[in-house]
Design a protein around this motif. Structure first.
Motif, mmCIF file in Angstrom:
data_model
loop_
_atom_site.group_PDB
_atom_site.id
_atom_site.type_symbol
_atom_site.label_atom_id
_atom_site.label_comp_id
_atom_site.label_asym_id
_atom_site.label_seq_id
_atom_site.Cartn_x
_atom_site.Cartn_y
_atom_site.Cartn_z
ATOM 1 N N GLY A 93 -5.063 -17.466 4.736
ATOM 2 C CA GLY A 93 -5.136 -17.108 3.331
ATOM 3 C C GLY A 93 -4.767 -15.674 3.019
ATOM 4 O O GLY A 93 -5.099 -14.752 3.759
ATOM 5 N N GLY A 94 -4.069 -15.507 1.899
ATOM 6 C CA GLY A 94 -3.706 -14.184 1.419
ATOM 7 C C GLY A 94 -2.267 -13.815 1.722
ATOM 8 O O GLY A 94 -1.584 -14.477 2.515
ATOM 9 N N VAL A 95 -1.812 -12.762 1.043
ATOM 10 C CA VAL A 95 -0.429 -12.302 1.138
ATOM 11 C C VAL A 95 -0.416 -10.841 1.555
ATOM 12 O O VAL A 95 -1.216 -10.031 1.056
ATOM 13 C CB VAL A 95 0.290 -12.466 -0.223
ATOM 14 N N LEU A 96 0.492 -10.493 2.466
ATOM 15 C CA LEU A 96 0.703 -9.112 2.887
ATOM 16 C C LEU A 96 2.122 -8.721 2.512
ATOM 17 O O LEU A 96 3.062 -9.461 2.802
ATOM 18 C CB LEU A 96 0.502 -8.950 4.392
ATOM 19 N N MET A 97 2.269 -7.572 1.868
ATOM 20 C CA MET A 97 3.584 -7.091 1.462
ATOM 21 C C MET A 97 3.866 -5.728 2.072
ATOM 22 O O MET A 97 2.961 -4.896 2.215
ATOM 23 C CB MET A 97 3.661 -6.973 -0.061
ATOM 24 N N VAL A 98 5.129 -5.512 2.404
ATOM 25 C CA VAL A 98 5.606 -4.195 2.821
ATOM 26 C C VAL A 98 6.569 -3.706 1.757
ATOM 27 O O VAL A 98 7.495 -4.434 1.371
ATOM 28 C CB VAL A 98 6.304 -4.255 4.189
ATOM 29 N N ARG A 99 6.335 -2.485 1.282
ATOM 30 C CA ARG A 99 7.204 -1.903 0.275
ATOM 31 C C ARG A 99 7.541 -0.471 0.664
ATOM 32 O O ARG A 99 6.680 0.255 1.170
ATOM 33 C CB ARG A 99 6.529 -1.902 -1.105
#
Length: 238
Positions: free
Chosen positions: A168-174
């Motif tokens: 569960g959940g989302v990880l983003m790289v920016r």
């Protein structure tokens, strides 16, 4: 297992609890200064902070895992080919944990999950999103791959990377300038207009923007004193 679980430090616990409840999250842990809320996907922890302290209003990037030693072994084993070993078993103030350190110097904890199941009463359309802002997006993305996060294609930008966690959940790289840092937001796969109306009816200040990549809600930050704290965002996801 791997689950997104950032920790938000705040002196305004009551206001945060009200917002998270109105978003459709369910409180699953209530231990005084430490509370956990489940979304349909991912989890968010609230930690009491002293008003005006350096930590008040900040969010710590973090994840939950099943077995700390096995998670560390697999993460480091996957980094052998490029000579990296980002996982280190350690003891922090809150107990045994695993510290993950990226090549940009950004570090965060992978903690053993206190409870592995997700609340069935949480809004199934809501997901917790944490963001790793970094001057070295490619290396950060590689670290998340080593941890077992699953790449989610981002069609229009080679410098960004989105991942989902198995549990569960989302990880983003920016990409970001200066020191690496964390960010917090949400995604919504349901009717975003209905969510906007629900939050507004509950007394939250909320606006919606329409852009080329989709629609986003901007919700007044419970930490806000005056107009200093940035709004929280909830992006549409289909």
């Amino acid at each position: 297992m791997l689950r997104v679980r950032p920790i938000h430090f705040t002196s305004r616990l009551d206001q945060w609890e009200r917002l998270l409840t109105d978003l459709g999250m369910i409180r699953t842990v209530d231990d005084g200064s430490w509370k956990e809320y489940d979304a349909g996907s991912g989890r968010l922890a609230l930690h009491a902070a002293e008003a005006g302290s350096a930590g008040d209003g900040t969010t710590a990037f973090g994840v939950e895992v099943g077995d700390l030693a096995e998670f560390a072994r697999r993460t480091n084993e996957s980094g052998v080919e490029d000579g990296t070993s980002p996982a280190e078993l350690t003891t922090a103030d809150h107990g045994d944990t695993c510290r993950i350190t990226g090549e940009d110097g950004f570090s965060f904890f992978a903690d053993k999950a206190a409870h592995s199941t997700q609340s069935a009463d949480a809004d199934p359309a809501l997901a917790v999103v944490e963001v790793w802002f970094t001057p070295d997006a490619a290396a950060a993305a590689q670290t998340l791959r080593r941890m077992g996060a699953r790449l989610r294609p981002v069609p229009d930008d080679d410098e960004t990377a989105d991942f989902t966690a198995k549990n569960g959940g989302v990880l983003m790289v920016r990409p970001g300038n200066g020191n690496a840092r964390s960010g917090l937001g949400f995604e919504y796969t349901g009717d975003l207009s209905a969510l906007r109306d629900r939050l507004a009816a509950a007394g939250h200040q909320v606006t919606m923007t329409e852009e080329a990549f989709g629609r986003t809600l901007h919700v007044a930050n419970p930490d806000e004193v005056g107009a200093d704290a940035p709004a929280l965002w909830v992006s549409a996801r289909h």
